[in-house]
Design a protein around this motif. Structure first.
Motif, short mmCIF file in Angstrom:
data_model
loop_
_atom_site.label_atom_id
_atom_site.label_comp_id
_atom_site.label_asym_id
_atom_site.label_seq_id
_atom_site.Cartn_x
_atom_site.Cartn_y
_atom_site.Cartn_z
N TYR A 6 0.85 -1.20 0.00
CA TYR A 6 0.00 0.00 0.00
C TYR A 6 0.88 1.25 0.00
CZ TYR A 6 -3.27 -3.56 1.73
OH TYR A 6 -4.02 -4.70 1.88
N PRO A 7 1.65 1.47 -1.06
CA PRO A 7 2.60 2.60 -1.07
C PRO A 7 1.94 3.95 -0.82
CG PRO A 7 2.37 1.64 -3.27
CD PRO A 7 1.74 0.68 -2.32
N ALA A 8 0.69 4.14 -1.27
CA ALA A 8 0.02 5.42 -1.03
C ALA A 8 -0.14 5.69 0.46
CB ALA A 8 -1.35 5.44 -1.72
N LEU A 9 -0.30 4.65 1.26
CA LEU A 9 -0.44 4.84 2.70
C LEU A 9 0.87 5.35 3.30
CD1 LEU A 9 -1.88 4.63 5.39
CD2 LEU A 9 -1.38 2.17 5.41
N ALA A 10 1.98 4.74 2.92
CA ALA A 10 3.28 5.21 3.42
C ALA A 10 3.53 6.65 3.00
CB ALA A 10 4.40 4.30 2.90
N GLN A 11 3.20 6.98 1.75
CA GLN A 11 3.40 8.34 1.26
C GLN A 11 2.51 9.33 2.01
OE1 GLN A 11 2.63 8.03 -2.95
NE2 GLN A 11 4.29 6.56 -3.25
N ALA A 12 1.28 8.93 2.30
CA ALA A 12 0.36 9.82 3.01
C ALA A 12 0.88 10.12 4.41
CB ALA A 12 -1.02 9.19 3.09
N VAL A 13 1.38 9.10 5.09
CA VAL A 13 1.90 9.29 6.45
C VAL A 13 3.10 10.24 6.43
CG1 VAL A 13 2.95 8.16 8.43
CG2 VAL A 13 1.03 7.08 7.25
N LEU A 14 4.00 10.03 5.47
CA LEU A 14 5.19 10.87 5.39
C LEU A 14 4.87 12.30 4.98
CD1 LEU A 14 7.69 8.36 3.75
CD2 LEU A 14 7.69 9.17 6.11
N ALA A 15 3.71 12.50 4.38
CA ALA A 15 3.30 13.86 3.99
C ALA A 15 2.76 14.66 5.17
CB ALA A 15 2.24 13.79 2.88
N GLY A 16 2.52 13.99 6.28
CA GLY A 16 1.91 14.66 7.42
C GLY A 16 2.92 15.07 8.49
N ALA A 17 2.72 16.23 9.06
CA ALA A 17 3.46 16.72 10.23
C ALA A 17 4.96 16.76 9.98
CB ALA A 17 3.12 15.86 11.45
N SER A 18 5.74 16.53 11.05
CA SER A 18 7.20 16.53 10.99
C SER A 18 7.70 15.20 11.51
CB SER A 18 7.77 17.66 11.86
OG SER A 18 7.47 17.41 13.23
N GLY A 19 8.98 14.93 11.31
CA GLY A 19 9.55 13.67 11.78
C GLY A 19 9.37 13.48 13.27
N GLN A 20 9.57 14.54 14.04
CA GLN A 20 9.42 14.43 15.49
C GLN A 20 7.99 14.07 15.88
OE1 GLN A 20 10.83 16.92 13.82
NE2 GLN A 20 12.60 17.79 14.92
N LEU A 21 7.02 14.70 15.24
CA LEU A 21 5.62 14.39 15.55
C LEU A 21 5.25 12.99 15.09
CD1 LEU A 21 3.94 17.81 14.68
CD2 LEU A 21 4.22 16.80 16.95
N ARG A 22 5.75 12.57 13.93
CA ARG A 22 5.45 11.22 13.46
C ARG A 22 6.02 10.16 14.40
NH1 ARG A 22 6.62 13.62 8.34
NH2 ARG A 22 8.70 12.68 8.28
N ASN A 23 7.11 10.48 15.08
CA ASN A 23 7.69 9.54 16.04
C ASN A 23 6.78 9.35 17.26
OD1 ASN A 23 9.97 9.17 14.49
ND2 ASN A 23 11.21 10.64 15.62
N MET A 24 5.95 10.32 17.55
CA MET A 24 5.06 10.25 18.71
C MET A 24 3.64 9.85 18.35
SD MET A 24 6.61 10.80 21.54
CE MET A 24 5.18 11.10 22.58
N ALA A 25 3.14 10.37 17.23
CA ALA A 25 1.73 10.19 16.87
C ALA A 25 1.41 8.72 16.60
CB ALA A 25 1.40 11.02 15.64
N THR A 26 0.21 8.29 16.99
CA THR A 26 -0.22 6.91 16.80
C THR A 26 -1.28 6.82 15.71
OG1 THR A 26 -1.96 7.12 18.46
CG2 THR A 26 0.21 6.39 19.23
N VAL A 27 -1.46 5.61 15.21
CA VAL A 27 -2.45 5.38 14.15
C VAL A 27 -3.85 5.77 14.61
CG1 VAL A 27 -3.64 3.57 12.84
CG2 VAL A 27 -1.14 3.62 12.92
#
Length: 330
Positions: free
Chosen positions: A88-109
């Motif tokens: 599901y490459p679109a899912l990975a791309q969508a997640v990486l398009a959101g917020a910043s690296g620091q926030l993605r490290n904390m945010a949950t599904v």
């Protein structure tokens, strides 16, 4: 500063019991949205039940070839997972398009799916807002609304849902699993988010006190050729003004199967069912892609300062589908 109690849950049923014992409590995952809203005075929980350490952080391939994603998987781990990127490459791309690296490290599904709108009137407690105070009005309609809804809105609310992840999950028919004190349940993600109607403060169909435990993606061969494209006002760390999650299967120049969902155009991720019907069985060319976008966007009811979104979304659909069609032809 408002005082609140804090509890760390050790298992799912313990978390449910803590919430059931205090109806003023809220579940806390990464806190990247809830804590901000607490600081602004929008959310005022009497107790936070921390579920971050629950054993819900796994990603596994299901027996049917889909994926089961735990509720506390971080956005960073989701985007980096090999099977997510492959299936599901679109899912990975969508997640990486959101917020910043620091926030993605904390945010949950689960937290990402349940985050609330970033409408400025909602986050400002000095302003009226039907999401915060039902019946108080929607000042965005006559005020600042350049990034508000063009589809599915009503006179009661024109805010948009901010999640990138949820757009891709909607395109792939994700199902949300949850636990309650009465037992487990599941809802298609498309049914989790309620239409605005006359009750914009009622945002989801999840039962009161429900704890999301996982998200399941059914197998979908078409998802392997998919992408997510996001238009925003700066290059990074900005919410979308329009986005598209798309998957396309082309055989002999004809669309065999297609998945299409829009973001930043409605109060929930918008599954473009009308466009999908126009596309299926039609020539995979720019003319068809434009006709499909026009058919979906015929229902748009933009406000004076966000009418640009209709053209933006039309062009984005054509660009994304053309890119996928070119890949299929190689």
């Amino acid at each position: 500063m408002r005082e609140f109690a804090y509890e760390r849950a050790v298992d799912v049923f313990g978390a449910l019991a803590l919430l059931d014992a205090d109806r003023g409590a809220r579940f806390l995952g990464g806190g990247t949205n809830l804590v901000d809203l607490m600081k602004a005075g929008v959310e005022r929980p009497a107790r936070l039940v921390d579920v971050r350490e629950l054993p819900l952080d796994g990603i596994e391939v299901t027996a049917t070839g889909g994926l089961r994603i735990g509720a506390t998987v971080t956005n960073s781990d989701l985007a980096a997972h090999l099977e997510v990127r492959r299936r599901y490459p679109a899912l990975a791309q969508a997640v990486l398009a959101g917020a910043s690296g620091q926030l993605r490290n904390m945010a949950t599904v689960a937290g990402n799916l349940l985050q609330r709108t970033r409408c400025g009137y909602f986050t400002d407690v000095t302003k009226p807002c039907n999401k915060r105070v039902p019946g108080s009005g929607c000042p965005a309609i006559g005020g600042e609304h350049h990034n508000h809804a063009i589809l599915g809105a009503t006179r009661h609310c024109v805010a948009v849902h901010p999640s990138d992840m949820s757009v891709a999950l909607t395109a792939f028919d994700a199902v949300v699993g949850y636990e309650t004190a009465d037992g487990p349940g599941a809802l298609p993600l498309a049914d989790v988010y309620l239409p605005v109607g006359e009750t914009p403060h009622r945002e989801t169909a999840l039962p009161p006190g429900a704890l999301i435990t996982h998200v399941t993606l059914p197998p979908a061969a078409v998802a392997a050729r998919s992408c997510y494209r996001k238009v925003r006002e700066r290059a990074s760390y900005a919410f979308a003004i329009g986005s598209v999650a798309a998957a396309l299967d082309v055989r002999d120049g004809v669309v065999g199967e297609v998945r299409l969902a829009f973001g930043a155009v409605a109060s929930r991720p918008w599954r473009a069912r009308v466009a999908e019907r126009v596309l299926t069985g039609a020539p995979a060319d720019a003319g068809t892609f434009a006709a499909a976008a026009d058919a979906e966007l015929a229902a748009a009811k933009p406000l004076p300062h966000n009418a640009y979104k209709v053209t933006l979304m039309r062009n984005l659909v054509v660009a994304v589908l053309s890119e996928l069609a070119e890949e299929a032809a190689r």
